[in-house]
Design a protein around this motif. Structure first.
Motif, PDB file in Angstrom:
ATOM      1  N   TRP A  67       0.776  -1.172   0.077  1.00 44.29           N
ATOM      2  CA  TRP A  67      -0.018   0.112   0.068  1.00 44.29           C
ATOM      3  C   TRP A  67       0.791   1.131   0.200  1.00 44.29           C
ATOM      4  O   TRP A  67       0.719   2.089  -0.829  1.00 44.29           O
ATOM      5  N   TRP A  68       2.051   1.258   0.884  1.00 42.96           N
ATOM      6  CA  TRP A  68       2.938   2.340   0.995  1.00 42.96           C
ATOM      7  C   TRP A  68       3.623   2.606  -0.115  1.00 42.96           C
ATOM      8  O   TRP A  68       3.723   3.801  -0.628  1.00 42.96           O
ATOM      9  N   TYR A  69       4.143   1.392  -0.798  1.00 38.76           N
ATOM     10  CA  TYR A  69       5.050   1.456  -2.081  1.00 38.76           C
ATOM     11  C   TYR A  69       4.503   1.667  -3.362  1.00 38.76           C
ATOM     12  O   TYR A  69       4.974   2.572  -4.179  1.00 38.76           O
ATOM     13  N   LEU A  70       3.459   0.836  -3.626  1.00 37.15           N
ATOM     14  CA  LEU A  70       2.750   0.769  -4.769  1.00 37.15           C
ATOM     15  C   LEU A  70       1.516   1.625  -4.968  1.00 37.15           C
ATOM     16  O   LEU A  70       0.871   1.884  -6.046  1.00 37.15           O
ATOM     17  N   GLY A  71       0.806   1.982  -3.874  1.00 37.39           N
ATOM     18  CA  GLY A  71      -0.387   2.947  -3.702  1.00 37.39           C
ATOM     19  C   GLY A  71      -1.384   2.151  -3.099  1.00 37.39           C
ATOM     20  O   GLY A  71      -1.521   0.931  -2.998  1.00 37.39           O
ATOM     21  N   ALA A  72      -2.485   2.893  -2.945  1.00 35.51           N
ATOM     22  CA  ALA A  72      -3.555   2.359  -2.255  1.00 35.51           C
ATOM     23  C   ALA A  72      -4.485   1.228  -3.019  1.00 35.51           C
ATOM     24  O   ALA A  72      -4.870   0.392  -2.630  1.00 35.51           O
ATOM     25  N   GLU A  73      -4.492   1.520  -4.509  1.00 34.74           N
ATOM     26  CA  GLU A  73      -5.070   0.516  -5.332  1.00 34.74           C
ATOM     27  C   GLU A  73      -4.594  -0.929  -5.130  1.00 34.74           C
ATOM     28  O   GLU A  73      -5.121  -1.885  -5.254  1.00 34.74           O
ATOM     29  N   SER A  74      -3.260  -0.869  -5.320  1.00 41.52           N
ATOM     30  CA  SER A  74      -2.460  -2.020  -5.311  1.00 41.52           C
ATOM     31  C   SER A  74      -2.613  -2.705  -3.659  1.00 41.52           C
ATOM     32  O   SER A  74      -2.883  -3.688  -3.504  1.00 41.52           O
ATOM     33  N   GLY A  75      -2.442  -1.766  -2.900  1.00 42.25           N
ATOM     34  CA  GLY A  75      -2.637  -2.472  -1.495  1.00 42.25           C
ATOM     35  C   GLY A  75      -4.113  -3.009  -1.237  1.00 42.25           C
ATOM     36  O   GLY A  75      -4.327  -4.097  -0.641  1.00 42.25           O
ATOM     37  N   LEU A  76      -5.339  -2.258  -1.845  1.00 47.39           N
ATOM     38  CA  LEU A  76      -6.421  -2.943  -1.469  1.00 47.39           C
ATOM     39  C   LEU A  76      -6.674  -4.126  -2.320  1.00 47.39           C
ATOM     40  O   LEU A  76      -7.243  -4.962  -1.923  1.00 47.39           O
ATOM     41  N   ALA A  77      -6.313  -4.176  -3.547  1.00 49.88           N
ATOM     42  CA  ALA A  77      -6.087  -5.514  -4.208  1.00 49.88           C
ATOM     43  C   ALA A  77      -5.544  -6.497  -3.471  1.00 49.88           C
ATOM     44  O   ALA A  77      -6.031  -7.628  -3.543  1.00 49.88           O
ATOM     45  N   TYR A  78      -4.375  -6.295  -3.123  1.00 52.99           N
ATOM     46  CA  TYR A  78      -3.587  -7.352  -2.426  1.00 52.99           C
ATOM     47  C   TYR A  78      -4.673  -7.904  -1.083  1.00 52.99           C
ATOM     48  O   TYR A  78      -4.797  -8.936  -1.041  1.00 52.99           O
TER      49      TYR A  78
END
Length: 328
Positions: A67-78
């Motif tokens: 979430w911190w490194y790639l952004g909220a969208e990637s963090g939420l998808a993970y």
């Protein structure tokens, strides 16, 4: 290796991210087997829950880093993928319990089988996800096929009553017993043992029931992956997020197994919730198209997924507790 190679892009992410993740997984497994479970021992419910909390915390922490490194969208998808895969993996617990019971695997050696099972899962899931990512990148319409498959699977789970698998009639079990030398009893933690053949008297290799249990568990995971891999691709097509959420969800499965196996009957009504999750994940691709959205909102996807699963868990615990009180 030159440091420049670490920044070469592979499946959408630099090599250092893939290498770092695999290094983290190896470190976790080494700590588990080399320190926590250096010697074979029975794992109690208390230890199982503590280990599960540790693994879930590590998985969530990795999601926080994404979430911190790639952004909220990637963090939420993970996070969505992690929750879905963790819940779908619960189905595995029931099958694993049946396999262990059929082969009479002592609790002392169950952790060893599950450990090597996890190693196999890491390799098999990498192959399946790699092939899936390549196909989706080449043929984007496959996402709609995956989505339709998830909807059909979810509806089938809701309307078709599951029959308990009969391990004794399993084709693979019959094949191994007919093609290989198989011992009738366990030989400690050994998967293979050399002993005299009953007919010829020659010293030959035999496979043990422990090894047969391991093979069936690996095959069962491949079968479950047929549902889980399309599910995560319907959430995100980023191979790194797909693979890391899969592996972190499964890493703690063997730790969670020893707690869940003792209370699997308490999750009697979780399966309908899993079916609804599959239908939701599959349908949101079509819903996004109908609404003219580029992608279904990741935050909403996580909220709905978590709400369905949490409702299934709470309902299961309440209903089974009521049934237990009535039987007393």
């Amino acid at each position: 290796m030159e440091t420049s190679l670490l920044f070469v892009d592979w499946l959408g992410k630099p090599l250092w991210m893939w290498a770092g993740f695999l290094g983290l997984v190896i470190a976790i497994l080494s700590f588990d087997l080399g320190i926590l479970h250096k010697e074979n021992k029975e794992i109690g419910v208390g230890e199982s829950i503590r280990l599960s909390v540790l693994y879930i915390s590590l998985g969530l922490a990795f999601g926080g880093w994404l979430w911190w490194y790639l952004g909220a969208e990637s963090g939420l998808a993970y996070m969505t993928g992690f929750v879905v895969e963790k819940t779908l993996a619960l189905d595995n617990v029931f099958v694993i319990a049946l396999i262990f019971a059929f082969f009479a695997v002592p609790r002392l050696y169950q952790h060893r089988v599950l450990f090597w099972g996890i190693i196999g899962v890491i390799i098999l899931r990498a192959i399946m996800i790699g092939v899936g990512a390549t196909l989706v990148a080449e043929f984007s319409w496959l996402l709609y096929v995956f989505a339709a498959f998830l909807i059909v699977t979810g509806v089938k789970i809701l309307v078709v009553k599951d029959a308990e698998p009969e391990v004794s009639k399993n084709v693979l079990v019959r094949f191994m017993r007919s093609r290989f030398n198989v011992t009738d009893s366990h030989h400690g933690e050994r998967f293979f043992v050399k002993q005299a053949h009953p007919r010829t008297g020659r010293m030959v290799w035999f496979i043990t029931p422990l090894f047969m249990a391991l093979v069936l568990i690996e095959v069962a995971d491949v079968i479950f992956a047929v549902d889980s891999v399309p599910a995560i691709f319907a959430i995100t097509t980023d191979p790194f997020i797909v693979y890391t959420s899969n592996i972190f969800a499964i890493l703690g499965l063997r730790a969670l197994y020893f707690a869940l196996a003792a209370m699997i009957h308490r999750f009697k009504y979780l399966k309908p919730a899993l079916a609804l999750v599959l239908v939701f994940i599959g349908s949101k691709i079509f819903v996004a198209d109908m609404l003219g959205l580029e992608k279904f909102p990741a935050a909403l996807s996580l909220i709905v997924t978590f709400a369905i699963i949490a409702s299934g868990v709470v309902w299961s615990l309440l209903k089974t507790r009521t049934a237990a009180h009535r039987s007393q």
